[in-house]
Design a protein around this motif. Sequence first.
Motif, PDB file in Angstrom:
ATOM      1  N   LYS A   1      48.921  32.745  34.574  1.00  0.00           N
ATOM      2  CA  LYS A   1      50.205  33.510  33.864  1.00  0.00           C
ATOM      3  C   LYS A   1      51.326  32.529  34.527  1.00  0.00           C
ATOM      4  O   LYS A   1      52.299  32.361  33.762  1.00  0.00           O
TER       5      LYS A   1
ATOM      6  N   THR B   1      48.687  42.483  33.614  1.00  0.00           N
ATOM      7  CA  THR B   1      47.079  42.073  33.996  1.00  0.00           C
ATOM      8  C   THR B   1      46.571  43.462  34.542  1.00  0.00           C
ATOM      9  O   THR B   1      47.089  44.082  35.452  1.00  0.00           O
TER      10      THR B   1
ATOM     11  N   ALA C   1      53.414  38.416  35.360  1.00  0.00           N
ATOM     12  CA  ALA C   1      51.920  38.386  35.565  1.00  0.00           C
ATOM     13  C   ALA C   1      51.269  39.637  35.776  1.00  0.00           C
ATOM     14  O   ALA C   1      50.194  40.167  35.244  1.00  0.00           O
TER      15      ALA C   1
ATOM     16  N   TRP D   1      48.016  33.994  27.149  1.00  0.00           N
ATOM     17  CA  TRP D   1      47.772  34.468  28.495  1.00  0.00           C
ATOM     18  C   TRP D   1      49.306  35.181  28.789  1.00  0.00           C
ATOM     19  O   TRP D   1      49.260  35.833  29.910  1.00  0.00           O
ATOM     20  N   LYS D   2      50.166  35.228  27.938  1.00  0.00           N
ATOM     21  CA  LYS D   2      51.324  35.902  28.058  1.00  0.00           C
ATOM     22  C   LYS D   2      51.157  37.379  27.613  1.00  0.00           C
ATOM     23  O   LYS D   2      52.117  38.372  27.931  1.00  0.00           O
TER      24      LYS D   2
END
Length: 95
Positions: free
Chosen positions: A56, A70, A66, A34-35
């Motif tokens: 995030k 993304t 975040a 997720w990072k």
Amino acid sequence: MNTHLTETEQKKKGQYFTPDDIVDRMINFTDLDWKGNIYEPTAGDGNIVMKILDKKVSIGMTPQEAIDTTYVNEFDEKPYNDMVTRVNDWCQEHN
């Protein structure tokens, strides 16, 4: 917010927006870094994008981190504009 199209509009455009309960399951059961960078290739009005940003932040990333990790794509102007509005509102709430 979820862009609701009539069944005829869905068939015509081939657009089916992912309901929140399905997005929740996708986020909770996906084994991702997720990072790291995440790309949402069919962002629609942002249901998945919003959950990605929330996830995030929930694992300790800053809102800016975040956003910076993304990436999204959406070709249809209406859902894209809705998504941008939602992301902007999210940024305001997290500052």
